[in-house]
Design an enzyme around this catalytic site. Structure first.
Site, PDB file in Angstrom:
ATOM      1  N   SER A   1       1.111  -1.218   0.032  1.00  0.00           N
ATOM      2  CA  SER A   1      -0.182   0.126   0.241  1.00  0.00           C
ATOM      3  C   SER A   1       1.157   1.250  -0.254  1.00  0.00           C
ATOM      4  O   SER A   1       1.473   1.172   0.465  1.00  0.00           O
ATOM      5  CB  SER A   1      -0.538   0.200   0.971  1.00  0.00           C
ATOM      6  OG  SER A   1      -1.509   0.963   1.990  1.00  0.00           O
TER       7      SER A   1
ATOM      8  N   TYR B   1      -1.857  -1.176  10.822  1.00  0.00           N
ATOM      9  CA  TYR B   1      -2.086  -1.805   9.258  1.00  0.00           C
ATOM     10  C   TYR B   1      -1.443  -1.201   8.626  1.00  0.00           C
ATOM     11  O   TYR B   1      -0.560  -2.022   8.380  1.00  0.00           O
ATOM     12  CB  TYR B   1      -3.875  -1.304   8.657  1.00  0.00           C
ATOM     13  CG  TYR B   1      -3.872  -0.868   7.375  1.00  0.00           C
ATOM     14  CD1 TYR B   1      -4.072  -2.935   6.987  1.00  0.00           C
ATOM     15  CD2 TYR B   1      -3.770  -0.224   6.063  1.00  0.00           C
ATOM     16  CE1 TYR B   1      -3.942  -2.737   5.418  1.00  0.00           C
ATOM     17  CE2 TYR B   1      -3.812  -0.010   5.090  1.00  0.00           C
ATOM     18  CZ  TYR B   1      -3.986  -1.666   4.569  1.00  0.00           C
ATOM     19  OH  TYR B   1      -3.807  -2.444   3.673  1.00  0.00           O
TER      20      TYR B   1
ATOM     21  N   LYS C   1       2.130  -3.827   6.734  1.00  0.00           N
ATOM     22  CA  LYS C   1       2.611  -3.738   5.555  1.00  0.00           C
ATOM     23  C   LYS C   1       3.773  -3.377   5.223  1.00  0.00           C
ATOM     24  O   LYS C   1       4.126  -4.090   4.853  1.00  0.00           O
ATOM     25  CB  LYS C   1       1.675  -2.628   4.163  1.00  0.00           C
ATOM     26  CG  LYS C   1      -0.352  -3.241   4.531  1.00  0.00           C
ATOM     27  CD  LYS C   1      -0.087  -4.405   3.350  1.00  0.00           C
ATOM     28  CE  LYS C   1      -1.723  -4.742   3.420  1.00  0.00           C
ATOM     29  NZ  LYS C   1      -1.652  -6.385   2.835  1.00  0.00           N
TER      30      LYS C   1
HETATM   31  P1  NAD Z   1     -10.905  -7.016   1.057  1.00  0.00           P
HETATM   32  O1  NAD Z   1     -11.085  -7.543   2.848  1.00  0.00           O
HETATM   33  O2  NAD Z   1     -12.415  -7.262   0.849  1.00  0.00           O
HETATM   34  O3  NAD Z   1     -10.073  -8.815   0.605  1.00  0.00           O
HETATM   35  C1  NAD Z   1      -9.321  -9.419   1.404  1.00  0.00           C
HETATM   36  C2  NAD Z   1     -10.095 -10.970   1.630  1.00  0.00           C
HETATM   37  O4  NAD Z   1      -8.991 -12.422   1.962  1.00  0.00           O
HETATM   38  C3  NAD Z   1     -11.536 -10.923   2.213  1.00  0.00           C
HETATM   39  O5  NAD Z   1     -11.987 -11.715   1.633  1.00  0.00           O
HETATM   40  C4  NAD Z   1     -10.729 -11.826   3.489  1.00  0.00           C
HETATM   41  O6  NAD Z   1     -11.988 -12.979   3.721  1.00  0.00           O
HETATM   42  C5  NAD Z   1      -9.539 -12.803   3.310  1.00  0.00           C
HETATM   43  N1  NAD Z   1      -8.960 -12.754   4.544  1.00  0.00           N
HETATM   44  C6  NAD Z   1      -8.812 -11.956   5.528  1.00  0.00           C
HETATM   45  N2  NAD Z   1      -7.889 -12.509   6.062  1.00  0.00           N
HETATM   46  C7  NAD Z   1      -7.577 -13.959   5.940  1.00  0.00           C
HETATM   47  C8  NAD Z   1      -6.644 -14.470   6.356  1.00  0.00           C
HETATM   48  N3  NAD Z   1      -5.885 -14.887   7.010  1.00  0.00           N
HETATM   49  N4  NAD Z   1      -6.684 -16.177   5.527  1.00  0.00           N
HETATM   50  C9  NAD Z   1      -7.746 -16.132   4.484  1.00  0.00           C
HETATM   51  N5  NAD Z   1      -8.276 -15.283   4.030  1.00  0.00           N
HETATM   52  C10 NAD Z   1      -8.256 -13.603   4.528  1.00  0.00           C
HETATM   53  O7  NAD Z   1      -9.385  -6.348   0.721  1.00  0.00           O
HETATM   54  P2  NAD Z   1      -9.652  -5.739  -0.130  1.00  0.00           P
HETATM   55  O8  NAD Z   1      -9.829  -4.340  -0.636  1.00  0.00           O
HETATM   56  O9  NAD Z   1      -9.687  -6.832  -1.711  1.00  0.00           O
HETATM   57  O10 NAD Z   1      -7.582  -5.894  -0.286  1.00  0.00           O
HETATM   58  C11 NAD Z   1      -6.891  -7.203  -0.984  1.00  0.00           C
HETATM   59  C12 NAD Z   1      -5.460  -6.882  -0.177  1.00  0.00           C
HETATM   60  O11 NAD Z   1      -5.132  -5.473  -1.485  1.00  0.00           O
HETATM   61  C13 NAD Z   1      -5.339  -6.429   1.147  1.00  0.00           C
HETATM   62  O12 NAD Z   1      -3.948  -7.269   1.211  1.00  0.00           O
HETATM   63  C14 NAD Z   1      -5.337  -4.922   1.061  1.00  0.00           C
HETATM   64  O13 NAD Z   1      -4.252  -4.860   2.459  1.00  0.00           O
HETATM   65  C15 NAD Z   1      -4.587  -4.536  -0.538  1.00  0.00           C
HETATM   66  N6  NAD Z   1      -4.766  -3.044   0.102  1.00  0.00           N
HETATM   67  C16 NAD Z   1      -5.927  -3.033  -0.580  1.00  0.00           C
HETATM   68  C17 NAD Z   1      -6.649  -1.454  -0.373  1.00  0.00           C
HETATM   69  C18 NAD Z   1      -7.509  -0.622  -0.448  1.00  0.00           C
HETATM   70  O14 NAD Z   1      -7.963   0.174  -0.557  1.00  0.00           O
HETATM   71  N7  NAD Z   1      -9.025  -1.542  -1.245  1.00  0.00           N
HETATM   72  C19 NAD Z   1      -5.181  -0.222  -1.039  1.00  0.00           C
HETATM   73  C20 NAD Z   1      -3.795  -0.725  -0.389  1.00  0.00           C
HETATM   74  C21 NAD Z   1      -3.804  -1.935  -0.077  1.00  0.00           C
END
Ligand code: NAD
Ligand code: UDP
Length: 338
Positions: free
Chosen positions: A124, A149, A153
């Site tokens: 991120s 958080y 990362k």
């Molecule tokens: P999201 O919460 O929609 O998706 C994450 C998925 O991981 C979910 O389906 C959840 O059920 C699953 N999950 C969580 N912990 C788990 C575990 N221990 N074992 C198995 N499954 C697990 O989030 P997203 O927005 O799709 O983000 C995906 C990734 O991108 C994350 O790592 C997040 O930190 C990163 N990210 C997201 C954003 C954003 O703004 N959406 C920005 C920067 C980074």
């Protein structure tokens, strides 16, 4: 190729699975459904006419991972699984380090045991910390993230760098996302936050669909052109295409590679409200509220490294981001549960 997508039932992961299937890859999804929905994968299967192997389970479960790698011949791992709510991470830091840091360590140990050494990690822009030098380019030193958080990362980035230093057979992409928004243009899959959305675009679409009264604009006294916070929004379909390009690149590149995935320009909160109103043809009631703790005034990506090295750049504009976010919301007012 055969790809393991952790967190593949979540927002970005489900769009990624769709893009992988469309590119004729075999996909295995591991997700514990803590913040994802099995319905998203059913819709992906319907959209692509292809099956997705779905394993409901936790990325911290080493035995499950060993079985998974034994049963499926995996070439690459795309690691989305993790927790992402900034406020919650301040209240429950251990949970965040457990899911995000320990989860990644467990995954890498299982990958190592299975001889799988290509990994794309969802990092991120938060790892740049409170940095005044915009745009952010990958050569900037990482900063001091303002919450657990963000720290999780940055810690994972460091873990993965040490891993690749110790064993040069690893190829790892650290993809630093800016602000992913929007949805697949079909309106069948999209972002389905649990409870009150933390993020701007789902909040706007929930106001428009009548689930919330009005948007709070967090601060209008920032040193930005209109006083509201400026961010670099990227359409989720552009983001997943960036992953396809990164996967291809690390096939030829050992070690750790870092790429920003952003659009390369900033938009204010008021710009985003205006773009939504234009795309959806409805007004968004809003009020100016105090600044949100930990928010920065403005940042956006220097996205030129990805363009140069991956031959990728974001092409969808904010009108498309808003039109697609709206189509998803209006077709599914209550998210996957509707
Ligand atoms: P999201 O919460 O929609 O998706 C994450 C998925 O991981 C979910 O389906 C959840 O059920 C699953 N999950 C969580 N912990 C788990 C575990 N221990 N074992 C198995 N499954 C697990 O989030 P997203 O927005 O799709 O983000 C995906 C990734 O991108 C994350 O790592 C997040 O930190 C990163 N990210 C997201 C954003 C954003 O703004 N959406 C920005 C920067 C980074
Ligand atoms: N924001 C806002 N109201 C909201 C949610 C967000 O004004 O209900 C602002 C926030 O202050 C920031 C921008 O919108 O300037 C993007 O916030 P978001 O939470 O979507 O992403 P962040 O950049 O914080 O990860």
């Amino acid at each position: 190729m055969s790809i393991l997508v952790t967190g593949g039932a979540g927002y970005i992961g489900s769009h990624m699975v769709l893009a992988l299937l469309e590119h004729h890859h075999e996909v295995v999804v591991l997700d514990n459904l803590s913040n994802g929905s099995a319905a998203s994968l059913e819709r992906v299967a319907a959209l692509t006419g292809r099956d997705v192997a779905f394993i409901e389970g936790d990325v911290r479960d080493r035995e499950l991972l060993d079985r998974l790698f034994h049963q499926h011949k995996i070439d690459d791992v795309l690691h989305f699984a993790g927790l992402k709510a900034v406020g919650e991470s301040v209240e429950h830091p251990l949970r965040y380090f457990d899911y995000n840091v320990s989860g990644t360590v467990t995954l890498c140990r299982a990958m190592e045991a299975a001889g799988v050494r290509r990994l794309v990690f969802s990092s991120s822009a938060t790892v740049y910390g409170d940095n005044d030098t915009v745009p952010y380019d990958e050569a900037l030193p990482t900063g001091e993230p303002t919450n657990p958080y963000g720290r999780s990362k940055l810690m994972v980035e460091e873990v993965l760098r040490d891993l690749a230093r110790a064993d040069t057979r690893w190829s790892i992409a650290l993809l630093r996302y800016f602000n992913p928004v929007g949805a697949h243009p079909s309106g069948l899959i999209g972002e389905d936050p649990l409870g009150i959305p933390n993020n701007l675009v789902p909040y706007i679409t929930q106001v428009a669909v009548g689930r919330r009264d009005a948007l709070s604009v967090f601060g209008n006294d920032y040193p930005t052109p209109d006083g509201t916070g400026v961010r670099d929004y990227i359409h989720v379909m552009d983001l997943v295409e960036g992953h396809l390009a990164a996967m291809k690149a690390i096939g030829r590149r050992p070690g750790v590679s870092v790429w920003n995935l952003g659009g390369g320009r900033g938009y204010s909160v008021l710009d985003m409200i205006q773009a939504f109103e234009k795309a959806a043809g409805r007004k968004i009631p809003y009020r100016i509220a105090p600044r949100r703790d930990g928010d920065l005034a403005q940042y956006w990506a220097d996205a030129s490294k990805a363009e140069r090295e991956l031959d990728w750049k974001a092409t969808r504009d904010i009108e498309a981001m808003m039109a697609d976010a709206w189509r998803w919301q209006v077709n599914n007012p209550g998210g996957y549960a509707s």
